[in-house]
Design a protein around this motif. Structure first.
Motif, PDB file in Angstrom:
ATOM      1  N   PRO A  17      23.866 -35.701  62.329  1.00 25.88           N
ATOM      2  CA  PRO A  17      22.493 -36.195  62.218  1.00 25.88           C
ATOM      3  C   PRO A  17      21.625 -35.207  61.429  1.00 25.88           C
ATOM      4  O   PRO A  17      21.785 -33.993  61.553  1.00 25.88           O
ATOM      5  CB  PRO A  17      22.012 -36.284  63.669  1.00 25.88           C
ATOM      6  CG  PRO A  17      23.227 -36.161  64.520  1.00 25.88           C
ATOM      7  CD  PRO A  17      24.283 -35.490  63.701  1.00 25.88           C
ATOM      8  N   ALA A  18      20.734 -35.738  60.611  1.00 26.54           N
ATOM      9  CA  ALA A  18      19.857 -34.889  59.801  1.00 26.54           C
ATOM     10  C   ALA A  18      19.029 -33.956  60.672  1.00 26.54           C
ATOM     11  O   ALA A  18      18.792 -32.811  60.301  1.00 26.54           O
ATOM     12  CB  ALA A  18      18.944 -35.753  58.936  1.00 26.54           C
ATOM     13  N   TRP A  19      18.628 -34.413  61.838  1.00 27.41           N
ATOM     14  CA  TRP A  19      17.799 -33.572  62.705  1.00 27.41           C
ATOM     15  C   TRP A  19      18.557 -32.339  63.163  1.00 27.41           C
ATOM     16  O   TRP A  19      17.975 -31.284  63.337  1.00 27.41           O
ATOM     17  CB  TRP A  19      17.255 -34.344  63.903  1.00 27.41           C
ATOM     18  CG  TRP A  19      18.284 -34.766  64.912  1.00 27.41           C
ATOM     19  CD1 TRP A  19      18.931 -35.962  64.974  1.00 27.41           C
ATOM     20  CD2 TRP A  19      18.782 -33.991  66.001  1.00 27.41           C
ATOM     21  NE1 TRP A  19      19.803 -35.963  66.017  1.00 27.41           N
ATOM     22  CE2 TRP A  19      19.735 -34.772  66.675  1.00 27.41           C
ATOM     23  CE3 TRP A  19      18.517 -32.705  66.471  1.00 27.41           C
ATOM     24  CZ2 TRP A  19      20.427 -34.308  67.795  1.00 27.41           C
ATOM     25  CZ3 TRP A  19      19.200 -32.245  67.584  1.00 27.41           C
ATOM     26  CH2 TRP A  19      20.144 -33.051  68.230  1.00 27.41           C
ATOM     27  N   LEU A  20      19.876 -32.458  63.310  1.00 28.84           N
ATOM     28  CA  LEU A  20      20.673 -31.320  63.747  1.00 28.84           C
ATOM     29  C   LEU A  20      20.706 -30.234  62.671  1.00 28.84           C
ATOM     30  O   LEU A  20      20.645 -29.048  62.971  1.00 28.84           O
ATOM     31  CB  LEU A  20      22.090 -31.787  64.095  1.00 28.84           C
ATOM     32  CG  LEU A  20      22.992 -30.784  64.786  1.00 28.84           C
ATOM     33  CD1 LEU A  20      22.370 -30.319  66.099  1.00 28.84           C
ATOM     34  CD2 LEU A  20      24.353 -31.406  65.058  1.00 28.84           C
ATOM     35  N   ARG A  25      16.312 -24.514  60.953  1.00 26.98           N
ATOM     36  CA  ARG A  25      15.265 -24.166  59.979  1.00 26.98           C
ATOM     37  C   ARG A  25      13.882 -24.419  60.568  1.00 26.98           C
ATOM     38  O   ARG A  25      12.944 -23.655  60.336  1.00 26.98           O
ATOM     39  CB  ARG A  25      15.465 -24.967  58.691  1.00 26.98           C
ATOM     40  CG  ARG A  25      16.738 -24.601  57.954  1.00 26.98           C
ATOM     41  CD  ARG A  25      16.814 -25.271  56.591  1.00 26.98           C
ATOM     42  NE  ARG A  25      16.578 -26.694  56.611  1.00 26.98           N
ATOM     43  CZ  ARG A  25      17.530 -27.632  56.556  1.00 26.98           C
ATOM     44  NH1 ARG A  25      18.780 -27.286  56.476  1.00 26.98           N
ATOM     45  NH2 ARG A  25      17.209 -28.895  56.567  1.00 26.98           N
ATOM     46  N   PHE A  26      13.743 -25.510  61.327  1.00 31.68           N
ATOM     47  CA  PHE A  26      12.469 -25.810  61.979  1.00 31.68           C
ATOM     48  C   PHE A  26      12.098 -24.702  62.959  1.00 31.68           C
ATOM     49  O   PHE A  26      10.954 -24.243  62.986  1.00 31.68           O
ATOM     50  CB  PHE A  26      12.563 -27.157  62.715  1.00 31.68           C
ATOM     51  CG  PHE A  26      11.322 -27.514  63.476  1.00 31.68           C
ATOM     52  CD1 PHE A  26      10.272 -28.151  62.838  1.00 31.68           C
ATOM     53  CD2 PHE A  26      11.198 -27.222  64.825  1.00 31.68           C
ATOM     54  CE1 PHE A  26       9.109 -28.470  63.528  1.00 31.68           C
ATOM     55  CE2 PHE A  26      10.050 -27.548  65.527  1.00 31.68           C
ATOM     56  CZ  PHE A  26       9.001 -28.175  64.878  1.00 31.68           C
ATOM     57  N   LEU A  27      13.074 -24.268  63.746  1.00 33.45           N
ATOM     58  CA  LEU A  27      12.815 -23.210  64.728  1.00 33.45           C
ATOM     59  C   LEU A  27      12.475 -21.886  64.057  1.00 33.45           C
ATOM     60  O   LEU A  27      11.586 -21.156  64.516  1.00 33.45           O
ATOM     61  CB  LEU A  27      14.007 -23.058  65.670  1.00 33.45           C
ATOM     62  CG  LEU A  27      14.256 -24.248  66.607  1.00 33.45           C
ATOM     63  CD1 LEU A  27      15.556 -24.058  67.372  1.00 33.45           C
ATOM     64  CD2 LEU A  27      13.088 -24.457  67.549  1.00 33.45           C
ATOM     65  N   ASN A 126       6.016 -31.343  68.075  1.00 34.33           N
ATOM     66  CA  ASN A 126       5.958 -31.278  66.612  1.00 34.33           C
ATOM     67  C   ASN A 126       7.277 -31.670  65.972  1.00 34.33           C
ATOM     68  O   ASN A 126       7.302 -32.402  64.989  1.00 34.33           O
ATOM     69  CB  ASN A 126       5.582 -29.874  66.149  1.00 34.33           C
ATOM     70  CG  ASN A 126       4.102 -29.710  65.976  1.00 34.33           C
ATOM     71  OD1 ASN A 126       3.368 -30.675  65.841  1.00 34.33           O
ATOM     72  ND2 ASN A 126       3.658 -28.477  65.991  1.00 34.33           N
ATOM     73  N   PHE A 127       8.376 -31.153  66.502  1.00 35.11           N
ATOM     74  CA  PHE A 127       9.664 -31.489  65.901  1.00 35.11           C
ATOM     75  C   PHE A 127       9.919 -32.990  65.986  1.00 35.11           C
ATOM     76  O   PHE A 127      10.305 -33.617  65.004  1.00 35.11           O
ATOM     77  CB  PHE A 127      10.806 -30.718  66.568  1.00 35.11           C
ATOM     78  CG  PHE A 127      12.135 -31.012  65.928  1.00 35.11           C
ATOM     79  CD1 PHE A 127      12.435 -30.488  64.683  1.00 35.11           C
ATOM     80  CD2 PHE A 127      13.068 -31.815  66.555  1.00 35.11           C
ATOM     81  CE1 PHE A 127      13.643 -30.759  64.064  1.00 35.11           C
ATOM     82  CE2 PHE A 127      14.276 -32.094  65.947  1.00 35.11           C
ATOM     83  CZ  PHE A 127      14.573 -31.565  64.697  1.00 35.11           C
ATOM     84  N   LEU A 128       9.700 -33.569  67.142  1.00 34.94           N
ATOM     85  CA  LEU A 128       9.930 -35.001  67.308  1.00 34.94           C
ATOM     86  C   LEU A 128       9.016 -35.815  66.396  1.00 34.94           C
ATOM     87  O   LEU A 128       9.454 -36.770  65.748  1.00 34.94           O
ATOM     88  CB  LEU A 128       9.731 -35.408  68.770  1.00 34.94           C
ATOM     89  CG  LEU A 128      10.728 -34.805  69.758  1.00 34.94           C
ATOM     90  CD1 LEU A 128      10.329 -35.143  71.195  1.00 34.94           C
ATOM     91  CD2 LEU A 128      12.150 -35.259  69.466  1.00 34.94           C
ATOM     92  N   PHE A 129       7.758 -35.442  66.333  1.00 32.18           N
ATOM     93  CA  PHE A 129       6.793 -36.167  65.503  1.00 32.18           C
ATOM     94  C   PHE A 129       7.125 -36.044  64.017  1.00 32.18           C
ATOM     95  O   PHE A 129       7.180 -37.047  63.306  1.00 32.18           O
ATOM     96  CB  PHE A 129       5.379 -35.647  65.786  1.00 32.18           C
ATOM     97  CG  PHE A 129       4.304 -36.427  65.094  1.00 32.18           C
ATOM     98  CD1 PHE A 129       3.791 -37.570  65.667  1.00 32.18           C
ATOM     99  CD2 PHE A 129       3.803 -36.003  63.870  1.00 32.18           C
ATOM    100  CE1 PHE A 129       2.787 -38.296  65.023  1.00 32.18           C
ATOM    101  CE2 PHE A 129       2.810 -36.721  63.223  1.00 32.18           C
ATOM    102  CZ  PHE A 129       2.297 -37.871  63.804  1.00 32.18           C
ATOM    103  N   LEU A 130       7.342 -34.815  63.552  1.00 31.31           N
ATOM    104  CA  LEU A 130       7.635 -34.618  62.128  1.00 31.31           C
ATOM    105  C   LEU A 130       8.964 -35.227  61.733  1.00 31.31           C
ATOM    106  O   LEU A 130       9.101 -35.794  60.656  1.00 31.31           O
ATOM    107  CB  LEU A 130       7.590 -33.131  61.784  1.00 31.31           C
ATOM    108  CG  LEU A 130       6.205 -32.490  61.823  1.00 31.31           C
ATOM    109  CD1 LEU A 130       6.309 -30.986  61.611  1.00 31.31           C
ATOM    110  CD2 LEU A 130       5.274 -33.118  60.808  1.00 31.31           C
TER     111      LEU A 130
END
Length: 151
Positions: A17-20, A25-27, A126-130
């Protein structure tokens, strides 16, 4: 080349999954912005600024730095990372941070613990929203970008 399009000798590459892929990087980007937020907050509290005002100002500075980090390293502008959606997320995060911090700190929790818990909740939101909206913003809310690089 996107991972979904990659095939080698007839076998498709494993799909993640792209989120994985974005999460580390998000963190990292969010962690740098959070350290900036907390550093400014600590400096302001040490200068006798009220804690709620210090966290609000610290978050504004951290959010500004975070936009550039997220746009560049997490949600590529080539995919349409939206300033409008980011600003909505900042407004939401700023509000949640202030309310959560005030409730926790006003309820007797120390400044550092209250801010840590507030920041953790805001990071998840934020992560979920973005993840859901920043790369798929409607055309009316997108800010065009001349950059066309991809990760």
């Amino acid at each position: 080349m996107k991972q979904d399009d990659f095939t080698h000798q007839g076998f498709a590459a494993p799909r993640h999954p792209a989120w994985l892929a974005r999460l580390p990087r998000f963190l990292a980007a969010g962690g740098m912005a959070t350290l900036l937020h907390w550093g400014l907050m600590a400096l302001l509290v040490a200068c006798s600024v009220q804690a709620w005002c210090a966290t609000a100002l610290g978050m504004a500075v951290g959010a500004t730095a975070n936009y550039f980090l997220q746009r560049r390293y997490v949600f590529s502008p080539a995919r349409g990372f939206s300033l409008g959606v980011y600003l909505l997320s900042v407004g939401m995060a700023w509000s949640v941070n202030l309310v959560a911090f005030q409730l926790l700190h006003g309820g007797g929790m120390g400044i550092a613990a209250a801010q840590f818990l507030s920041s953790a909740g805001v990071a998840l939101l934020n992560f979920l929203f973005l993840q859901k909206f920043a790369c798929r913003a409607p055309a009316w809310i997108r800010v065009s970008s001349r950059e066309s690089h991809d990760e």
